[in-house]
Each structure stands twice: as structure tokens, then as C-alpha cells.
Design a protein around this motif. Sequence first.
Motif, PDB file in Angstrom:
ATOM      1  N   PHE A  34       0.834  -1.215   0.000  1.00 12.21           N
ATOM      2  CA  PHE A  34       0.000   0.000   0.000  1.00 12.21           C
ATOM      3  C   PHE A  34       0.867   1.263   0.000  1.00 12.21           C
ATOM      4  CE2 PHE A  34      -2.909  -3.228   1.344  1.00 12.21           C
ATOM      5  CZ  PHE A  34      -4.145  -2.800   0.877  1.00 12.21           C
ATOM      6  N   ASN A  35       1.935   1.253   0.824  1.00 16.94           N
ATOM      7  CA  ASN A  35       2.712   2.482   1.029  1.00 16.94           C
ATOM      8  C   ASN A  35       3.710   2.738  -0.099  1.00 16.94           C
ATOM      9  OD1 ASN A  35       1.478   2.772   3.569  1.00 16.94           O
ATOM     10  ND2 ASN A  35       3.032   1.486   4.544  1.00 16.94           N
ATOM     11  N   ASP A  36       4.400   1.677  -0.552  1.00 11.30           N
ATOM     12  CA  ASP A  36       5.537   1.875  -1.462  1.00 11.30           C
ATOM     13  C   ASP A  36       5.220   1.501  -2.903  1.00 11.30           C
ATOM     14  OD1 ASP A  36       6.846   2.430   0.907  1.00 11.30           O
ATOM     15  OD2 ASP A  36       7.523   0.352   1.161  1.00 11.30           O
ATOM     16  N   ILE A  37       4.376   0.508  -3.117  1.00 22.22           N
ATOM     17  CA  ILE A  37       4.102   0.053  -4.479  1.00 22.22           C
ATOM     18  C   ILE A  37       2.910   0.810  -5.060  1.00 22.22           C
ATOM     19  CG2 ILE A  37       3.375  -1.932  -5.868  1.00 22.22           C
ATOM     20  CD1 ILE A  37       5.116  -3.656  -4.001  1.00 22.22           C
ATOM     21  N   ALA A  38       1.739   0.709  -4.397  1.00 19.96           N
ATOM     22  CA  ALA A  38       0.562   1.415  -4.939  1.00 19.96           C
ATOM     23  C   ALA A  38       0.578   2.896  -4.549  1.00 19.96           C
ATOM     24  CB  ALA A  38      -0.718   0.742  -4.442  1.00 19.96           C
ATOM     25  N   LYS A  39       1.365   3.239  -3.535  1.00 24.04           N
ATOM     26  CA  LYS A  39       1.414   4.632  -3.033  1.00 24.04           C
ATOM     27  C   LYS A  39      -0.014   5.198  -2.931  1.00 24.04           C
ATOM     28  CE  LYS A  39       6.067   5.806  -4.643  1.00 24.04           C
ATOM     29  NZ  LYS A  39       6.439   4.552  -5.339  1.00 24.04           N
ATOM     30  N   VAL A  40      -0.768   4.491  -2.103  1.00 19.79           N
ATOM     31  CA  VAL A  40      -2.206   4.761  -2.018  1.00 19.79           C
ATOM     32  C   VAL A  40      -2.485   6.164  -1.481  1.00 19.79           C
ATOM     33  CG1 VAL A  40      -4.285   4.058  -0.763  1.00 19.79           C
ATOM     34  CG2 VAL A  40      -2.801   2.339  -1.791  1.00 19.79           C
ATOM     35  N   VAL A  70      -8.189  -3.767 -10.202  1.00 19.55           N
ATOM     36  CA  VAL A  70      -7.253  -3.025  -9.344  1.00 19.55           C
ATOM     37  C   VAL A  70      -6.204  -3.978  -8.746  1.00 19.55           C
ATOM     38  CG1 VAL A  70      -7.119  -1.870  -7.096  1.00 19.55           C
ATOM     39  CG2 VAL A  70      -8.792  -1.116  -8.786  1.00 19.55           C
ATOM     40  N   HIS A  71      -6.650  -5.133  -8.268  1.00 20.53           N
ATOM     41  CA  HIS A  71      -5.706  -6.073  -7.655  1.00 20.53           C
ATOM     42  C   HIS A  71      -4.861  -6.777  -8.712  1.00 20.53           C
ATOM     43  CE1 HIS A  71      -8.763  -5.456  -4.487  1.00 20.53           C
ATOM     44  NE2 HIS A  71      -7.694  -5.399  -3.740  1.00 20.53           N
ATOM     45  N   PHE A  72      -5.445  -7.012  -9.865  1.00 24.89           N
ATOM     46  CA  PHE A  72      -4.697  -7.650 -10.949  1.00 24.89           C
ATOM     47  C   PHE A  72      -3.486  -6.794 -11.335  1.00 24.89           C
ATOM     48  CE2 PHE A  72      -3.949  -8.551 -15.480  1.00 24.89           C
ATOM     49  CZ  PHE A  72      -3.700  -9.918 -15.387  1.00 24.89           C
ATOM     50  N   LYS A  73      -3.706  -5.479 -11.386  1.00 26.12           N
ATOM     51  CA  LYS A  73      -2.604  -4.577 -11.779  1.00 26.12           C
ATOM     52  C   LYS A  73      -1.418  -4.673 -10.830  1.00 26.12           C
ATOM     53  CE  LYS A  73      -5.091  -0.725 -13.811  1.00 26.12           C
ATOM     54  NZ  LYS A  73      -5.565   0.583 -13.364  1.00 26.12           N
ATOM     55  N   LEU A  74      -1.688  -4.990  -9.550  1.00 25.93           N
ATOM     56  CA  LEU A  74      -0.595  -5.056  -8.572  1.00 25.93           C
ATOM     57  C   LEU A  74       0.380  -6.189  -8.877  1.00 25.93           C
ATOM     58  CD1 LEU A  74      -2.657  -4.495  -5.311  1.00 25.93           C
ATOM     59  CD2 LEU A  74      -1.039  -2.895  -6.338  1.00 25.93           C
ATOM     60  N   GLU A  77       3.951  -5.799  -9.981  1.00 22.84           N
ATOM     61  CA  GLU A  77       4.964  -5.230  -9.088  1.00 22.84           C
ATOM     62  C   GLU A  77       5.182  -6.006  -7.801  1.00 22.84           C
ATOM     63  OE1 GLU A  77       5.020  -0.687  -9.294  1.00 22.84           O
ATOM     64  OE2 GLU A  77       2.939  -1.276  -9.666  1.00 22.84           O
ATOM     65  N   THR A  78       4.248  -6.897  -7.479  1.00 23.39           N
ATOM     66  CA  THR A  78       4.387  -7.652  -6.226  1.00 23.39           C
ATOM     67  C   THR A  78       3.687  -8.990  -6.362  1.00 23.39           C
ATOM     68  OG1 THR A  78       3.839  -7.704  -3.865  1.00 23.39           O
ATOM     69  CG2 THR A  78       2.279  -6.568  -5.288  1.00 23.39           C
ATOM     70  N   SER A  79       4.083  -9.934  -5.520  1.00 20.91           N
ATOM     71  CA  SER A  79       3.325 -11.173  -5.447  1.00 20.91           C
ATOM     72  C   SER A  79       2.000 -10.880  -4.744  1.00 20.91           C
ATOM     73  CB  SER A  79       4.131 -12.205  -4.649  1.00 20.91           C
ATOM     74  OG  SER A  79       3.281 -13.246  -4.238  1.00 20.91           O
ATOM     75  N   MET A  80       0.936 -11.483  -5.228  1.00 15.74           N
ATOM     76  CA  MET A  80      -0.357 -11.420  -4.520  1.00 15.74           C
ATOM     77  C   MET A  80      -0.711 -12.868  -4.192  1.00 15.74           C
ATOM     78  SD  MET A  80      -1.531  -8.260  -4.122  1.00 15.74           S
ATOM     79  CE  MET A  80      -3.324  -8.165  -4.197  1.00 15.74           C
ATOM     80  N   ASP A  81       0.166 -13.514  -3.412  1.00 15.72           N
ATOM     81  CA  ASP A  81      -0.024 -14.936  -3.118  1.00 15.72           C
ATOM     82  C   ASP A  81      -0.971 -15.122  -1.930  1.00 15.72           C
ATOM     83  OD1 ASP A  81       1.565 -14.061  -1.081  1.00 15.72           O
ATOM     84  OD2 ASP A  81       3.262 -15.372  -1.522  1.00 15.72           O
ATOM     85  N   TRP A  82      -1.307 -16.391  -1.658  1.00 17.33           N
ATOM     86  CA  TRP A  82      -2.313 -16.638  -0.623  1.00 17.33           C
ATOM     87  C   TRP A  82      -1.862 -16.163   0.771  1.00 17.33           C
ATOM     88  CZ3 TRP A  82      -7.113 -16.420  -0.317  1.00 17.33           C
ATOM     89  CH2 TRP A  82      -7.763 -16.822   0.864  1.00 17.33           C
TER      90      TRP A  82
END
Length: 153
Positions: A34-40, A70-74, A77-82
Motif C-alpha cells: 500500500f505504502n511503497d508500491i501502490a502509493k495509495v 485493481v488487484h490484478f494490476k498489482l 509489481e508484487t506477489s499477490m499470493d495466498w
Amino acid sequence: MNPLSDIKGRAEIERLVDRFYEKVRADDLLGPIFNDIAKVDWSSHLPKLYAFWQAVLFRDGGFKGNPIGVHFKLLSETSMDWPRFQRWLDLFRSTVDEMFTGEHAAHIKNTAEDMAHVIYSRINNVLDPRFDPANLTPAQRARYAKYPEVASA
Ligand code: HEM
């Protein structure tokens, strides 16, 4: 002793979402996404989440969005693993349990769990047989029937 009560409307949803994302921001596994990758931009993200949960619980709130996209785009840049989804769910459930109890509190936790599985399996292209429409349990079927249609932007 201050016995907990249920989520009654927008005010409780805002308190819950604010507290949950305080924990997410401070979390070692999720915080950096949230802080560094998506810079929400929290001033626009939090109202979106209030509206999302208001749609889930009370069928209003005006949520417009595309949670899968939105989550697919992440993923680039990052793993979205379980384990990340599991951490998200642990934080969400414990925040609800600290603050509320009742029918809406139970429903919001069930919805979060369902959404986590759906988002995880859709973006990672992992087919989860438990969520195949043909295999739904009667409890899942009854729960899904209560969900509102979510408008896409
Ligand atoms: C590993 C777990 C998760 C991570 C790292 C994550 C991260 C994010 C990020 C970075 C955004 C974009 C924020 C922005 O730029 O404004 C977002 C949006 C969102 N997330 Fe998640 N998320 C996770 C799981 C979930 C789950 C399980 C749900 C639902 C229960 C959820 C619901 C949403 C919604 C509704 C949005 C707004 C979608 C839109 O703008 O259309 N997230 N999430």
C-alpha cells in the motif's frame, strides 16, 4: 465492561475501515504494497472502501469500482499470493472482532473471506473448486443471493 454491539450503519463502517487500514499500513507483509508500491492516496481510498462495505451490508453507498482489475494490476509489481490474502483476512477478522459483534459483523467477515478467495483465484488464475457455482454449499448459495450487484466504473 463495555459490551460490543453490531455494525449499524455508515458511522460504524468508517470506524472499522479506518482501524483496519491503520493495521494494514503498519503490517510488515501488506504495508509496503500500500505504502511503497501502490502509493495509495488514503483520502480517496478510504471513502471508496466505506462505500464498498456499505454496498455489501446495506445495499447503498454508491460504490463504483473494479476490485478485480485493481488487484490484478498489482501483480506486475508484487506477489499477490495466498499468504498475503491470509494476512489481510486475519487483520480484517481480528479488527471486526475487537470492535463489533452480531449479524452484520458476521456477514462482513464472511464476505471478506469470499472476496479474498475470488480476488486471489481470479487474478492468479487459480481455479478453486470450492467456489465453482456447481459446488457451492447451501450456506454459500444463500449468502451470495444477498449480495448486491456491484456497478463497474
Ligand atoms: C493481499 C491482499 C490485498 C492487498 C495487498 C490489497 C491491496 C489493494 C490496493 C493497493 C488497492 C488500490 C488502492 C488505491 O490505489 O486506491 C486496493 C483496492 C481495493 N481493495 Fe484491496 N487488497 C487486498 C485484498 C482485498 C480484499 C480481500 C478485498 C475485499 C474484501 C479488497 C477490497 C478492495 C477494494 C473494494 C478496493 C477498491 C477497488 C477499486 O478502486 O475499484 N482488497 N487493494
